[in-house]
Write an enzyme that holds these catalytic residues in place. Structure first.
Site, PDB file in Angstrom:
ATOM      1  N   ASP A 136       0.149   4.839  -3.473  1.00  0.00           N
ATOM      2  CA  ASP A 136      -0.515   3.793  -2.706  1.00  0.00           C
ATOM      3  C   ASP A 136      -1.989   3.657  -3.074  1.00  0.00           C
ATOM      4  OD1 ASP A 136       1.800   3.163  -1.343  1.00  0.00           O
ATOM      5  OD2 ASP A 136       1.419   4.600   0.259  1.00  0.00           O
ATOM      6  N   ASP A 177      -6.270  -4.701   0.942  1.00  0.00           N
ATOM      7  CA  ASP A 177      -4.912  -4.577   0.413  1.00  0.00           C
ATOM      8  C   ASP A 177      -4.024  -4.008   1.511  1.00  0.00           C
ATOM      9  OD1 ASP A 177      -2.828  -4.555  -1.481  1.00  0.00           O
ATOM     10  OD2 ASP A 177      -3.121  -2.422  -1.817  1.00  0.00           O
ATOM     11  N   CYS A 186      -5.944   3.514 -17.333  1.00  0.00           N
ATOM     12  CA  CYS A 186      -5.865   2.983 -18.698  1.00  0.00           C
ATOM     13  C   CYS A 186      -5.267   1.578 -18.771  1.00  0.00           C
ATOM     14  CB  CYS A 186      -5.061   3.934 -19.591  1.00  0.00           C
ATOM     15  SG  CYS A 186      -3.315   4.047 -19.126  1.00  0.00           S
ATOM     16  N   CYS A 240      -1.337   1.408 -14.321  1.00  0.00           N
ATOM     17  CA  CYS A 240      -2.238   2.565 -14.218  1.00  0.00           C
ATOM     18  C   CYS A 240      -3.663   2.048 -14.004  1.00  0.00           C
ATOM     19  CB  CYS A 240      -2.168   3.414 -15.478  1.00  0.00           C
ATOM     20  SG  CYS A 240      -3.351   4.780 -15.494  1.00  0.00           S
ATOM     21  N   GLU A 242      -4.358 -10.649   0.627  1.00  0.00           N
ATOM     22  CA  GLU A 242      -3.150 -11.164  -0.012  1.00  0.00           C
ATOM     23  C   GLU A 242      -2.364 -11.996   1.000  1.00  0.00           C
ATOM     24  OE1 GLU A 242      -1.425  -7.967  -3.045  1.00  0.00           O
ATOM     25  OE2 GLU A 242      -1.985  -7.072  -1.130  1.00  0.00           O
ATOM     26  N   CYS A 293       0.770   8.928 -15.187  1.00  0.00           N
ATOM     27  CA  CYS A 293       0.678   8.112 -16.402  1.00  0.00           C
ATOM     28  C   CYS A 293       0.687   9.003 -17.646  1.00  0.00           C
ATOM     29  CB  CYS A 293      -0.589   7.263 -16.356  1.00  0.00           C
ATOM     30  SG  CYS A 293      -0.766   6.130 -17.759  1.00  0.00           S
ATOM     31  N   CYS A 324      -1.291   8.888 -19.959  1.00  0.00           N
ATOM     32  CA  CYS A 324      -2.671   9.215 -20.340  1.00  0.00           C
ATOM     33  C   CYS A 324      -3.175  10.447 -19.597  1.00  0.00           C
ATOM     34  CB  CYS A 324      -3.594   8.028 -20.084  1.00  0.00           C
ATOM     35  SG  CYS A 324      -3.884   7.673 -18.336  1.00  0.00           S
TER      36      CYS A 324
END
Length: 382
Positions: A354, A189, A330, A327, A274, A345, A347
């Site tokens: 990053d 990534d 979750c 997230c 990518e 988040c 949660c």
């Protein structure tokens, strides 16, 4: 056995006489290119409304100018012929809509020329290389041997802004490259600050950001250069200081990218990345320096050919995946402004922006990579 190509780049150390002939060749190649382009431009303006008639127009050749300009006979004719081929390619790309209309070359542009191997006119001997039209072999820093079964096809001689000469020797060899059975795969990534994050344990490339490190020295050197009178001896001396700093950064970056791409190509059978538009990213997000300092495009090029040489694969997937908003714990999504560097988040999950994006991207990359692999008719990579 399929034929493969590989280039070897070495530093050239020409003497004064040889340097003068190389400079003359650079100039003649540029002169002929511009002459031919001027004719093609005139022809284009005359017949641009009639494409069929325009296609029938003959392309000028370097031989046309030799009687009018006798100095063209003093340099390698193959170098002039390659200038014609380069212009034809540029012209073809323009008509196919892949590039703008060819531009004239000037002395500030990169100085280089290409010559071909014909009847043994290029020879390697004891750390020296014999080139057409140059009487004595040129000394060369040959830091690695070219295998005996590799046949030389062509040579490209170039000169950097700092006055260094290099030669890229294109060779041809026969090798049966068989696809490797995919057992180990990794997803990468893109990361602005460290080049990439691996899917395995979130390991980063930790790119040192060489341009950023040299920024203060470059700024100081360029300020001094701006105060010098252009064209003076002091201006030229300071120009070399600036050029050497830029060259050092470029060499450091290239060295780092070569090592990282070799490490990945050696340790994994397939690499999934990518398919990013780096130019668009640098302009849209105003991260030009950071994006271009990473050298992601150069890195993927190195990675592709290093994997191909071993029968391994580089797989590119779609870039449109909102990894930042999601997230990784979750699966909920929320808006994330660019200024917010920590993902929080509802949660209760808290993580660096990053790092959270990398975790999401890795899962997506590996899943999409598997789908792309299946489309290619291969077995699943995960």
């Amino acid at each position: 056995m399929a034929k493969q190509n590989k280039a070897f780049k070495f530093r050239l150390l020409p003497n004064k006489e040889q340097s003068a002939l190389l400079a003359k060749t650079f100039g003649c190649v540029r002169f002929v290119y511009n002459k031919m382009l001027a004719e093609r431009k005139e022809t284009y303006e005359k017949f641009k409304d009639d494409k069929e008639l325009l296609k029938k127009q003959k392309f000028p050749t370097p031989a046309k100018y030799k009687s009018e300009f006798p100095f063209l006979k003093e340099v390698d004719s193959l170098a002039l012929a390659n200038a014609q081929m380069n212009l034809q390619t540029a012209y073809k790309n323009f008509f196919e809509g892949n590039a703008d209309f060819p531009k004239f070359k000037n002395r500030k542009a990169k100085q280089s020329y290409t010559t071909n191997m014909v009847n043994g006119n290029i020879k390697l001997e004891n750390g020296h290389i014999k080139l057409p039209k140059i009487k004595k072999p040129i000394k060369m820093k040959q830091h690695r041997e070219i295998p005996a079964d590799y046949k030389i096809k062509s040579c490209t001689i170039s000169k950097t802004k700092t006055g260094k000469y290099y030669i890229s020797i294109l060779t041809e060899y026969e090798k049966d490259i068989r696809p490797v059975k995919i057992q180990k795969v990794v997803g990468l990534d893109f990361a602005m600050d460290g080049l990439y994050v691996e899917s395995e344990q979130g390991k980063k490339a930790n790119y040192p950001r060489y341009y950023r490190q040299a920024l203060d020295k470059l700024a100081k050197a360029q300020r001094i250069l701006s105060r010098r009178k252009k064209g003076s001896a002091r201006w030229n001396k300071q120009r070399l200081v600036v050029a050497k700093l830029h060259e050092k950064v470029a060499n450091q970056r290239m060295n780092f990218l070569h090592h990282k791409s070799k490490e990945l190509a050696s340790n994994f059978d397939a690499v999934v990345i990518e398919d990013l538009n780096m130019k668009g990213m640098s302009q849209a997000l105003h991260f030009g320096k950071s994006v271009h300092d990473n050298g992601w495009g150069m890195f993927t090029t190195f990675l592709a050919y290093k994997l191909k040489e071993q029968g391994k694969q580089l797989v590119k997937i779609d870039k449109w995946f909102p990894s930042t908003k999601k997230c990784s714990c979750c699966g909920k999504e929320k808006e994330m402004p660019l200024s917010e560097r920590v993902y929080k988040c509802s949660c209760g999950f808290v993580l660096d922006r990053d790092h959270n994006s990398a975790i999401n991207s890795m899962c997506k990359i590996l899943l999409e990579g598997a789908n792309e692999w299946k489309k290619m008719g291969r077995r699943s990579i995960i």
